[in-house]
Design a protein around this motif. Structure first.
Motif, short mmCIF file in Angstrom:
data_model
loop_
_atom_site.label_atom_id
_atom_site.label_comp_id
_atom_site.label_asym_id
_atom_site.label_seq_id
_atom_site.Cartn_x
_atom_site.Cartn_y
_atom_site.Cartn_z
N ALA A 274 1.22 -1.13 -0.23
CA ALA A 274 0.24 -0.09 0.36
C ALA A 274 0.89 1.19 0.11
O ALA A 274 2.35 1.37 0.79
N ALA A 275 0.04 2.80 -0.36
CA ALA A 275 1.15 3.70 -0.28
C ALA A 275 -0.32 4.75 -0.60
O ALA A 275 -0.93 4.46 -0.36
N SER A 276 0.23 6.17 0.14
CA SER A 276 -0.56 6.90 0.77
C SER A 276 0.39 7.94 -0.25
O SER A 276 1.41 8.07 -0.29
N ASP A 277 -0.14 9.21 -0.09
CA ASP A 277 0.06 11.26 -0.98
C ASP A 277 1.14 11.44 0.42
O ASP A 277 0.81 10.98 1.09
N GLY A 280 -1.95 11.86 3.31
CA GLY A 280 -1.78 10.92 4.13
C GLY A 280 -3.96 10.58 3.84
O GLY A 280 -4.02 9.69 4.66
N ASP A 281 -4.03 11.28 3.03
CA ASP A 281 -6.06 10.97 2.44
C ASP A 281 -5.57 9.60 1.77
O ASP A 281 -7.05 9.42 1.07
N ARG A 282 -4.90 9.99 0.41
CA ARG A 282 -5.26 8.70 -0.50
C ARG A 282 -4.55 7.70 -0.42
O ARG A 282 -3.72 7.14 0.99
N ASN A 283 -5.05 6.65 -1.34
CA ASN A 283 -4.06 5.57 -0.59
C ASN A 283 -3.94 4.39 -1.88
O ASN A 283 -5.41 4.19 -3.10
N MET A 284 -3.10 3.59 -2.02
CA MET A 284 -3.28 2.22 -3.20
C MET A 284 -3.13 1.13 -3.02
O MET A 284 -2.57 0.95 -1.63
N ILE A 285 -4.14 0.12 -3.20
CA ILE A 285 -3.59 -1.03 -2.15
C ILE A 285 -3.52 -2.21 -3.77
O ILE A 285 -3.64 -2.24 -4.37
N LEU A 286 -1.94 -3.02 -3.02
CA LEU A 286 -1.86 -3.79 -3.78
C LEU A 286 -1.62 -5.11 -3.34
O LEU A 286 -1.59 -5.75 -2.24
#
Ligand code: G16
Length: 543
Positions: A274-277, A280-286
C-alpha cells in the motif's frame, strides 16, 4: 498586535481542495498572510475557539505554521493544537477537530503534488464537522481576498515545534501535540487489531507500506510497526522530507515505483502492499503482483464492511464521485441501500455523512473513507484491507476476483493530459458541451449513446446546485466515458478522461485493462478530438 497594510492578489481562488500554488507564489510578500486573514475574517467562529493546525511537512510548512500562529493570536483564537514538528495528516486533523470539538482547522498541504523549493504548497480550511470547507465558504474567502487591505499579526518569537509542550502567544494558548496518538487510537477502535496482528506474528502475511517520504511515515511506524507488529521492513520511505526525497507523493502505479517492484518480485514478495500521498488521505492497495483499482476497492469495502468491528451494524448508504466507476452501484443495488453520485471533491460527501445518509464513500483518485471522520483516509483504507484479509483468510487478489465473479468487473482507466494550454482545454470542454444533446442515440463502433450531459449535482441535504461538473457519456451496454478538467493542478490545465466498461462474463476478466478499453479510448479521442486540439499523441499519465 500589529496591523499590516497589504494589497490584494488575484487568483486566490481555492480549487478542488484548498488553495494550491507553486511555493514561489506563496513566497510573495503578504501572499500567505492575505489568504490566511481572509479565512479568519470569514471563519469568525475561530474567535475565542479552538483551532487545529498542521501540515504534511513539505517545504514552507513550518514557516507557514509560525506565521499562522501569530495571526491566530492577533485574531483572538483561544487555543491552537499544533502537531509536533508541524506534522499532521489531513485525516488526523479531521479526527482532532471532531474529538476536541474544535471550531476548525488549517491544513498545509498540496496533497499529492510534488514539494520542495520548486514544488507546490497549499492551504486548506476544515470546518467544525472536520471536513473540507464547502464551496460557499471558499467562495466567500476568495471574495474577501480580492479586497483585503490589511492583516493582523502578533509580534512574537517563533515557537518551538520540535517537542510536545505548552506555551502561549499573548492570550492564545498553544499545545504542541503528538501528531499520531489520537488518530491511532481511533483506528484501534474501528478495526480488530488483535486479529490483524496475528496475521503478522504468525507469519501468514508480510506487508510493505510506502510512505513516500511524506506525512504518513510516523503514523505507519506507530500503527503497523508498534501496534500491529508487522514485519520489520513493513514501512519504506518512512521519514518525512521537505521535498519528499525528490519524488512525487502520489500513490499510483506510475509514482510508487519502488513499492510496485517489491510487490512484483515473485513468490517471496510481500502479500500486501500500500502507499499513501503527501498528506495521508489517499491510498493505493496492492496484492502480490496485483493492483486493486480504487473504484473496485470502494465496492469491495461496501460489500464486506459488516465483517469489521467498526461497521458490524451494517452500512446506511454509499457515495462516489461522478468519475468513479459504477462498481459500487452494483453492490448498493444488491444490498438495497442508497448510492449517491457527487461531483469530484471530498467536500461533497460532508452533508451526506453529517445527515447519516451514507457510511462509506470514495473516489477514483485513490480516496476512500467513512463516517469516522470527514476526510478520505489513507491509513484507514490500509487497515480496512488488512482486517478484511484477516477475517476472510484470502489474498488481495482472491478477494477482488471473487468480488468480480459475484458483481461483474468494471474495467476502468483514467487518462490525464497534463499542463495543456488553458484556453485549448476550455475550448475542448466547450465543444463537448455543445455536443451533449446531439450525441444521444449515436453509435460508435457498436457502442450506442444512451445519455450525454454536463453533470449537475443537487445536494439532497442543503439543496445547493453545483453545475458543469463534467461531461458524461453513458452507453447502452453500461460503458461510460467522463471528461473533466482537474481542479488541483498548478500549471495550465489538466484534462482527465475516465473510461469504464462493465463485463459480467468471468472468462473475460483477465484482459489487460487498456486492451479491454481500447475501443472506448478511441471513441473518447474521436468525440473530443483530443489529439488535434491538444497537439498530444498520448496521455501523460495513465492510471
Ligand atoms: C483532491 C480532492 C479529491 C479529488 C482529487 C482530484 O484530492 O480532495 O476529492 O478527487 O483532488 O481532483 P482533480 O481531479 O480535480 O485534480 P487531494 O488528495 O489532492 O486533496
Amino acid at each position: 498586535m500589529t496591523s499590516v497594510a497589504t494589497t490584494p492578489y488575484t487568483g486566490q481562488k481555492p480549487g478542488t481542495s484548498g488553495l494550491r500554488k507553486k511555493v514561489s507564489v506563496f513566497q510573495q510578500t503578504h501572499y500567505l498572510e492575505n489568504f490566511v486573514q481572509s479565512i479568519f475574517n470569514e471563519a469568525t467562529e475561530l474567535k475565542g475557539g479552538l483551532m487545529i493546525l498542521g501540515g504534511d511537512g513539505r517545504y514552507y510548512n513550518t514557516h507557514a505554521i509560525q506565521t499562522i500562529l501569530k495571526m491566530a493570536a492577533a485574531f483572538g483564537v483561544k487555543k491552537v493544537m499544533v502537531g509536533e514538528n508541524g506534522l499532521l495528516s489531513t485525516p488526523a486533523v479531521s479526527c482532532l477537530i471532531r474529538k476536541y470539538k474544535a471550531a476548525g482547522g488549517i491544513i498545509l498541504s498540496a496533497s499529492h503534488n510534488p514539494g520542495g523549493v520548486d514544488g507546490d504548497f497549499g492551504i486548506k480550511f476544515n470546518t467544525a464537522n472536520g471536513g473540507p470547507a464547502p464551496t460557499l465558504f471558499t467562495d466567500a474567502v476568495y471574495e474577501r481576498s480580492k479586497s483585503i487591505n490589511e492583516y493582523q499579526i502578533a509580534e512574537a518569537d517563533d515557537i518551538d515545534l520540535n517537542h510536545q509542550h505548552s506555551c502561549s502567544i499573548g492570550n492564545m494558548h498553544i499545545e504542541v501535540i503528538d501528531s499520531v496518538a489520537d488518530y491511532a487510537d481511533l483506528m484501534e477502535h474501528l478495526f480488530d487489531f488483535k486479529t490483524i496482528k496475528l496475521l503478522f506474528t504468525s507469519g501468514l502475511l508480510s506487508m510493505c507500506f510506502d510512505a513516500m517520504h511524506a506525512v504518513t511515515g510516523p503514523y505507519a511506524r506507530e500503527i503497523f510497526g508498534k501496534r500491529l507488529s508487522a514485519n520489520p521492513d513493513a514501512v519504506i520511505n518512512g521519514v518525512p522530507l521537505e521535498d519528499f526525497g525528490g519524488g512525487h507523493p502520489d500513490p499510483n502505479l506510475a509514482h510508487a515505483e519502488e513499492l510496485v517492484a517489491r510487490l512484483n518480485a515473485g513468490p517471496t514478495a510481500p502479500g500486501f502492499g500500500a502507499a499513501s500521498d503527501g498528506d495521508g488521505d489517499r491510498n493505493m492497495i496492492l496484492g502480490r503482483d496485483f493492483f486493486v483499482n480504487p473504484s473496485d476497492s470502494l465496492a469491495i469495502m461496501t460489500a464486506n464492511a459488516h465483517l469489521l468491528p467498526g461497521y458490524k451494524l451494517g452500512i446506511r448508504g454509499v457515495a462516489r464521485s461522478l468519475p468513479t466507476s459504477r462498481a459500487v452501484d452494483k453492490v448498493a443495488e444488491t444490498m438495497g441501500i442508497d448510492c449517491y453520485e457527487t461531483p469530484t471533491g471530498w467536500k461533497y460527501f460532508g452533508n451526506l455523512l453529517d445527515d447519516n445518509r451514507i457510511t462509506l464513500c470514495g473516489e477514483e483518485s485513490f480516496g476512500s473513507g467513512s463516517d469516522h471522520i470527514r476526510e478520505k483516509d489513507g491509513i484507514w483504507a490500509v487497515l480496512f484491507w488488512l482486517n478484511l484479509i484477516a477475517v476472510k483468510q484470502q489474498s488481495v487478489e482472491d478477494i477482488t476476483r471473487s468480488h468480480w465473479q459475484r458483481y461483474g468487473r468494471h474495467y476502468y482507466t483514467r487518462h490525464d493530459y497534463e499542463a495543456i494550454n488553458s484556453e485549448v482545454a476550455d475550448e475542448l470542454m466547450q465543444n463537448l458541451r455543445t455536443q451533449t444533446t446531439s450525441l444521444t442515440g449515436k453509435e460508435y463502433a457498436g457502442y450506442k449513446v444512451q445519455l450525454c450531459d454536463d453533470f449537475s449535482y443537487s445536494d439532497p441535504v442543503d439543496h445547493s446546485i453545483t453545475k458543469n461538473q463534467g461531461i458524461r457519456i453513458l452507453f447502452e451496454d453500461e460503458s461510460r466515458i467522463v471528461f473533466r478538467l482537474s481542479g488541483t493542478g498548478t500549471e495550465g490545465a489538466t484534462l482527465r478522461i475516465y473510461i469504464e466498461k462493465y463485463v459480467t462474463d468471468v472468462t473475460l476478466h483477465d484482459m489487460p485493462t487498456q486492451t479491454a478499453l481500447a475501443e472506448l479510448i478511441e471513441i473518447a479521442n474521436d468525440i473530443a478530438d483530443i489529439k488535434k486540439r491538444s497537439g498530444r499523441e498520448q496521455p501523460d499519465v495513465i492510471t
